[in-house]
Design a protein around this motif. Structure first.
Motif, PDB file in Angstrom:
ATOM      1  N   GLU A  19     -25.968 -94.716  13.643  1.00  0.00           N
ATOM      2  CA  GLU A  19     -26.663 -95.859  13.032  1.00  0.00           C
ATOM      3  C   GLU A  19     -28.143 -95.836  13.366  1.00  0.00           C
ATOM      4  O   GLU A  19     -28.988 -96.181  12.526  1.00  0.00           O
ATOM      5  CB  GLU A  19     -26.023 -97.160  13.512  1.00  0.00           C
ATOM      6  CG  GLU A  19     -24.668 -97.435  12.878  1.00  0.00           C
ATOM      7  CD  GLU A  19     -23.970 -98.631  13.477  1.00  0.00           C
ATOM      8  OE1 GLU A  19     -24.385 -99.076  14.593  1.00  0.00           O
ATOM      9  OE2 GLU A  19     -23.008 -99.135  12.868  1.00  0.00           O
ATOM     10  N   TRP A  20     -28.485 -95.407  14.571  1.00  0.00           N
ATOM     11  CA  TRP A  20     -29.891 -95.288  14.981  1.00  0.00           C
ATOM     12  C   TRP A  20     -30.590 -94.213  14.150  1.00  0.00           C
ATOM     13  O   TRP A  20     -31.706 -94.417  13.646  1.00  0.00           O
ATOM     14  CB  TRP A  20     -29.949 -94.977  16.465  1.00  0.00           C
ATOM     15  CG  TRP A  20     -31.284 -95.124  17.115  1.00  0.00           C
ATOM     16  CD1 TRP A  20     -32.488 -95.371  16.514  1.00  0.00           C
ATOM     17  CD2 TRP A  20     -31.554 -95.018  18.517  1.00  0.00           C
ATOM     18  NE1 TRP A  20     -33.492 -95.427  17.449  1.00  0.00           N
ATOM     19  CE2 TRP A  20     -32.946 -95.218  18.689  1.00  0.00           C
ATOM     20  CE3 TRP A  20     -30.757 -94.779  19.636  1.00  0.00           C
ATOM     21  CZ2 TRP A  20     -33.556 -95.172  19.937  1.00  0.00           C
ATOM     22  CZ3 TRP A  20     -31.352 -94.737  20.886  1.00  0.00           C
ATOM     23  CH2 TRP A  20     -32.734 -94.940  21.036  1.00  0.00           C
ATOM     24  N   LEU A  21     -29.929 -93.074  13.986  1.00  0.00           N
ATOM     25  CA  LEU A  21     -30.494 -92.013  13.145  1.00  0.00           C
ATOM     26  C   LEU A  21     -30.723 -92.527  11.719  1.00  0.00           C
ATOM     27  O   LEU A  21     -31.763 -92.252  11.110  1.00  0.00           O
ATOM     28  CB  LEU A  21     -29.550 -90.813  13.110  1.00  0.00           C
ATOM     29  CG  LEU A  21     -29.413 -89.979  14.386  1.00  0.00           C
ATOM     30  CD1 LEU A  21     -28.254 -89.017  14.246  1.00  0.00           C
ATOM     31  CD2 LEU A  21     -30.706 -89.224  14.693  1.00  0.00           C
ATOM     32  N   ILE A  63     -15.675 -93.457  19.662  1.00  0.00           N
ATOM     33  CA  ILE A  63     -16.146 -93.613  18.283  1.00  0.00           C
ATOM     34  C   ILE A  63     -17.223 -94.691  18.198  1.00  0.00           C
ATOM     35  O   ILE A  63     -18.155 -94.594  17.401  1.00  0.00           O
ATOM     36  CB  ILE A  63     -14.976 -93.917  17.325  1.00  0.00           C
ATOM     37  CG1 ILE A  63     -15.416 -93.731  15.866  1.00  0.00           C
ATOM     38  CG2 ILE A  63     -14.430 -95.302  17.531  1.00  0.00           C
ATOM     39  CD1 ILE A  63     -15.770 -92.331  15.485  1.00  0.00           C
ATOM     40  N   SER A  64     -17.137 -95.698  19.065  1.00  0.00           N
ATOM     41  CA  SER A  64     -18.169 -96.730  19.092  1.00  0.00           C
ATOM     42  C   SER A  64     -19.509 -96.131  19.500  1.00  0.00           C
ATOM     43  O   SER A  64     -20.552 -96.432  18.896  1.00  0.00           O
ATOM     44  CB  SER A  64     -17.766 -97.840  20.057  1.00  0.00           C
ATOM     45  OG  SER A  64     -18.791 -98.807  20.165  1.00  0.00           O
ATOM     46  N   GLY A  65     -19.500 -95.279  20.520  1.00  0.00           N
ATOM     47  CA  GLY A  65     -20.737 -94.627  20.946  1.00  0.00           C
ATOM     48  C   GLY A  65     -21.290 -93.703  19.879  1.00  0.00           C
ATOM     49  O   GLY A  65     -22.502 -93.674  19.628  1.00  0.00           O
ATOM     50  N   CYS A  66     -20.409 -92.944  19.242  1.00  0.00           N
ATOM     51  CA  CYS A  66     -20.848 -92.045  18.168  1.00  0.00           C
ATOM     52  C   CYS A  66     -21.480 -92.839  17.028  1.00  0.00           C
ATOM     53  O   CYS A  66     -22.538 -92.461  16.503  1.00  0.00           O
ATOM     54  CB  CYS A  66     -19.657 -91.245  17.637  1.00  0.00           C
ATOM     55  SG  CYS A  66     -18.963 -90.062  18.805  1.00  0.00           S
ATOM     56  N   ARG A  67     -20.853 -93.928  16.646  1.00  0.00           N
ATOM     57  CA  ARG A  67     -21.362 -94.735  15.539  1.00  0.00           C
ATOM     58  C   ARG A  67     -22.735 -95.331  15.884  1.00  0.00           C
ATOM     59  O   ARG A  67     -23.629 -95.378  15.034  1.00  0.00           O
ATOM     60  CB  ARG A  67     -20.376 -95.841  15.201  1.00  0.00           C
ATOM     61  CG  ARG A  67     -20.737 -96.613  13.925  1.00  0.00           C
ATOM     62  CD  ARG A  67     -19.701 -97.672  13.609  1.00  0.00           C
ATOM     63  NE  ARG A  67     -18.413 -97.093  13.278  1.00  0.00           N
ATOM     64  CZ  ARG A  67     -17.322 -97.185  14.027  1.00  0.00           C
ATOM     65  NH1 ARG A  67     -17.361 -97.853  15.176  1.00  0.00           N
ATOM     66  NH2 ARG A  67     -16.194 -96.628  13.660  1.00  0.00           N
ATOM     67  N   ARG A  68     -22.890 -95.739  17.133  1.00  0.00           N
ATOM     68  CA  ARG A  68     -24.161 -96.327  17.538  1.00  0.00           C
ATOM     69  C   ARG A  68     -25.303 -95.314  17.444  1.00  0.00           C
ATOM     70  O   ARG A  68     -26.401 -95.639  16.981  1.00  0.00           O
ATOM     71  CB  ARG A  68     -24.042 -96.872  18.963  1.00  0.00           C
ATOM     72  CG  ARG A  68     -25.261 -97.617  19.454  1.00  0.00           C
ATOM     73  CD  ARG A  68     -24.999 -98.228  20.816  1.00  0.00           C
ATOM     74  NE  ARG A  68     -26.217 -98.773  21.398  1.00  0.00           N
ATOM     75  CZ  ARG A  68     -26.294 -99.295  22.630  1.00  0.00           C
ATOM     76  NH1 ARG A  68     -25.206 -99.356  23.383  1.00  0.00           N
ATOM     77  NH2 ARG A  68     -27.439 -99.750  23.094  1.00  0.00           N
ATOM     78  N   VAL A  69     -25.046 -94.067  17.855  1.00  0.00           N
ATOM     79  CA  VAL A  69     -26.070 -93.023  17.749  1.00  0.00           C
ATOM     80  C   VAL A  69     -26.413 -92.761  16.286  1.00  0.00           C
ATOM     81  O   VAL A  69     -27.591 -92.674  15.897  1.00  0.00           O
ATOM     82  CB  VAL A  69     -25.576 -91.716  18.417  1.00  0.00           C
ATOM     83  CG1 VAL A  69     -26.539 -90.570  18.114  1.00  0.00           C
ATOM     84  CG2 VAL A  69     -25.452 -91.894  19.921  1.00  0.00           C
ATOM     85  N   ALA A 115     -33.397 -93.569  25.212  1.00  0.00           N
ATOM     86  CA  ALA A 115     -34.198 -92.493  24.621  1.00  0.00           C
ATOM     87  C   ALA A 115     -35.307 -93.087  23.743  1.00  0.00           C
ATOM     88  O   ALA A 115     -35.152 -94.176  23.184  1.00  0.00           O
ATOM     89  CB  ALA A 115     -33.307 -91.569  23.796  1.00  0.00           C
ATOM     90  N   PRO A 116     -36.431 -92.388  23.597  1.00  0.00           N
ATOM     91  CA  PRO A 116     -37.565 -92.950  22.855  1.00  0.00           C
ATOM     92  C   PRO A 116     -37.362 -93.013  21.349  1.00  0.00           C
ATOM     93  O   PRO A 116     -38.050 -93.767  20.665  1.00  0.00           O
ATOM     94  CB  PRO A 116     -38.714 -92.001  23.211  1.00  0.00           C
ATOM     95  CG  PRO A 116     -38.039 -90.713  23.585  1.00  0.00           C
ATOM     96  CD  PRO A 116     -36.767 -91.116  24.252  1.00  0.00           C
ATOM     97  N   ASP A 117     -36.439 -92.219  20.823  1.00  0.00           N
ATOM     98  CA  ASP A 117     -36.179 -92.254  19.382  1.00  0.00           C
ATOM     99  C   ASP A 117     -34.761 -91.754  19.130  1.00  0.00           C
ATOM    100  O   ASP A 117     -34.071 -91.297  20.042  1.00  0.00           O
ATOM    101  CB  ASP A 117     -37.202 -91.401  18.614  1.00  0.00           C
ATOM    102  CG  ASP A 117     -37.214 -89.948  19.057  1.00  0.00           C
ATOM    103  OD1 ASP A 117     -36.211 -89.246  18.824  1.00  0.00           O
ATOM    104  OD2 ASP A 117     -38.225 -89.520  19.650  1.00  0.00           O
ATOM    105  N   SER A 118     -34.334 -91.820  17.878  1.00  0.00           N
ATOM    106  CA  SER A 118     -32.940 -91.536  17.552  1.00  0.00           C
ATOM    107  C   SER A 118     -32.569 -90.064  17.742  1.00  0.00           C
ATOM    108  O   SER A 118     -31.453 -89.761  18.175  1.00  0.00           O
ATOM    109  CB  SER A 118     -32.639 -91.966  16.120  1.00  0.00           C
ATOM    110  OG  SER A 118     -33.507 -91.312  15.196  1.00  0.00           O
ATOM    111  N   ALA A 155     -20.465 -90.325  12.089  1.00  0.00           N
ATOM    112  CA  ALA A 155     -19.857 -90.753  13.350  1.00  0.00           C
ATOM    113  C   ALA A 155     -18.545 -90.017  13.583  1.00  0.00           C
ATOM    114  O   ALA A 155     -18.233 -89.605  14.716  1.00  0.00           O
ATOM    115  CB  ALA A 155     -19.640 -92.261  13.340  1.00  0.00           C
ATOM    116  N   ASP A 156     -17.768 -89.841  12.522  1.00  0.00           N
ATOM    117  CA  ASP A 156     -16.513 -89.094  12.654  1.00  0.00           C
ATOM    118  C   ASP A 156     -16.780 -87.633  13.028  1.00  0.00           C
ATOM    119  O   ASP A 156     -16.012 -87.030  13.793  1.00  0.00           O
ATOM    120  CB  ASP A 156     -15.727 -89.149  11.344  1.00  0.00           C
ATOM    121  CG  ASP A 156     -15.053 -90.494  11.118  1.00  0.00           C
ATOM    122  OD1 ASP A 156     -14.870 -91.243  12.095  1.00  0.00           O
ATOM    123  OD2 ASP A 156     -14.714 -90.793   9.958  1.00  0.00           O
TER     124      ASP A 156
END
Length: 202
Positions: A143-145, A135-141, A85-88, A161-162
């Motif tokens: 962290e980008w935000l 949870i890893s995927g959620c945290r990655r999104v 995606a181009p941004d968070s 993330a939780d």
């Protein structure tokens, strides 16, 4: 030039996939309680010996299920739209679209696992692996935000993330899709409305 072992390897992979497909079918139709090496052999139409040639135990079989389901349902391709995606905020939007499309296809397996996981170590290990990936995927999104300065005030990365992880809930999807008869598009719209207001308000 193809290896002389290629046909044999291809047959072996087809058999392995058939066993994992049979495992999925048993979980979806009969529940985790019905899962055994003998049941998988019967469902796949092979001998019990053939099952043990590929998987040493039920635990080994269940451990391979996560990767198999991910491949069959296109997890990597679906998530690639998030990471490209181009941004968070666009990534969060793509994550919502992914969740609304991907999770309903695995809900029958999820229900089967959830019913027995507290009393079955194999089911619990599968659940732990799924939870870790989610949870890893959620945290990655999130962290980008956070890096983009788009995460709403008051949220820590871990708490946000939780929050996203909590939305990956079969009961929530069941209530919307089975009880309220919402479509996947409706679910996506609702999830995005929640995430937009809670995590990235203008």
């Amino acid at each position: 030039m193809k290896s002389i072992d290629a046909p044999q390897n291809a047959r072996s992979q087809r058999t392995r996939d058939a066993l994992l497909a049979a495992t999925r079918e048993i979980l979806e139709s009969d529940g985790f309680e019905a899962l055994s090496m003998a049941a998988v052999a019967d469902r796949a139409g092979v001998t019990r010996r053939a099952v043990y040639l590929h998987f040493t135990s039920r635990a080994d079989l269940v451990n391979a299920l996560f990767t198999y389901l991910s491949q069959q349902e296109g997890l990597a391709e679906s998530m690639s739209r998030v990471w490209e995606a181009p941004d968070s905020v666009a990534a969060l939007r793509a994550w919502v679209a992914h969740l609304a499309d991907y999770h309903p296809r695995l809900m029958a397996v999820d229900r089967a696992i959830e019913r027995v996981r507290l009393g079955d170590a194999d089911a619990q290990r599968h659940r732990d692996r799924v939870n870790e990936a989610q949870i890893s995927g959620c945290r990655r999104v999130v962290e980008w935000l956070h890096r983009d300065g788009r995460l709403a005030e008051g949220w820590t990365v871990e708490d946000a993330a939780d929050f996203l992880f909590g939305l990956i809930c079969t009961e929530l999807f069941d209530r919307w899709m089975q009880m309220r008869h919402l479509s996947a598009r409706d679910v996506e719209r609702n999830l995005w409305a929640i995430c937009r207001v809670v995590l990235v308000p203008e």
